[in-house]
Design an enzyme around this catalytic site. Sequence first.
Site, PDB file in Angstrom:
ATOM      1  N   GLY A 212      36.669  41.550  34.089  1.00  0.00           N
ATOM      2  CA  GLY A 212      38.071  41.648  34.508  1.00  0.00           C
ATOM      3  C   GLY A 212      38.584  43.060  34.353  1.00  0.00           C
ATOM      4  CG  ASN A 213      41.499  44.632  36.470  1.00  0.00           C
ATOM      5  OD1 ASN A 213      42.676  44.436  36.217  1.00  0.00           O
ATOM      6  ND2 ASN A 213      40.923  44.207  37.611  1.00  0.00           N
TER       7      ASN A 213
END
Length: 403
Positions: A212-213
């Site tokens: 993810g980020n």
Amino acid sequence: MSVISGKKVLLGVTAGIAAYKSAYLVRLLVKKGAEVRVVMTPSAKDFVTPLTLSTLSKNEVFSSFVDEENENAQWNNHVALGLWADLFLIAPATANTLSKMAQGNSDNLLIATYLSAKCPVYFAPAMDLDMYQHPSTLKTFEILQSFGNTIIPATHGELASGLVGQGRMAEPEDIIAFLEEDIARKLPLKGKKFLITAGPTYEAIDPVRFIGNHSSGKMGYAIAEESARLGAEVVLISGPTSLSLHNESIRKISVTSAQEMYEQAKHYFVSCDVAILSAAVADYRPKQVAVQKIKKMTTGLTLELEKTPDILASLGVEKQDQFLVGFALETENELENAKTKLKKKNLDLIVLNSLNDEGVGFGADTNKVTLIDASNKTYPFGVKEKGDVAKDIIQIIIEKIHA
Ligand code: C5P
């Protein structure tokens, strides 16, 4: 949430029996979330006290250019008061005040303020039935409406004179309902459908892990709130975030992966007028998602990644009449790269996020953007709260779609 919420409302009170209802009007406006200031004609004070109205509005009430009882009194600035207001409501509005407004007279603070105000003006007449029907009064209504002012018509019923007819000021609840309906109808994005993507996407590695980020989704949520505030019908496709929405009219569709966001975006894009893709979509995902949790190994672990669908680019291909807005986060040759992306993805507008400034970017409450339109015209903005950045972005979009 009411469209009046957050608005600066200036209430003008004139000398009619119905002035006793203005206290209730202030109360209702405050309850709707408006910031209220009151300006009265000198004779209106014979009908309702400034003390009542200042207590309810939590603001000083003005009725003259200078406060005669205070020898150190300063000039009450009608220009500042007029410019302060988002909306000027004159209720009750007597025949006398209305005719002065129509003639451009300025011999009291209320009508001088009227001449300075640039905001929408509403007036709720209150007078006896014969006065209401007099050709002179009807002419006054006509003149004021030709100035762009809006009449909230008086209702039919028993009047202070004992006569029965049209002339009663509309009831405070009805005045508020009239304002809400009229403001909503005139909102610049009324009837427009907006599709907005926000937040990160999570790409599963196994049942418990993902790639993810750090995107918080704040920018996209602020854009969704601002579009809805201005009347748009908003679908927000959101990746996982901890944010909540204030405007109940926004339809939120929660997704996790880029693939899910892609499918939902494609679905809603067909019928939307404006699509703003602010999500930080993962560019890669694991080629294989392990069915069971991957066991810790003594050696390293290699994941094979594949590209996720480029949602923005694929909407650019499908685009018919939709206005398509993308985001770009560049670290070098910012403007050139953003312009290239705008062309390549067939966008109408691109929002370039600058990472080279302090306090901006992922997770932050502020942002600094430059907008670039399809003719390469650039609109640079300073560092601002994300809510204000959203306002700038939506304002440019309104200019473009109404051009
Ligand atoms: O090409 P790049 O990823 O820098 O473009 C960023 C823009 O593209 C953003 O508007 C983002 O929401 C969108 N995007 C997308 N799908 C992807 C990657 C980015 O819609 N897979």
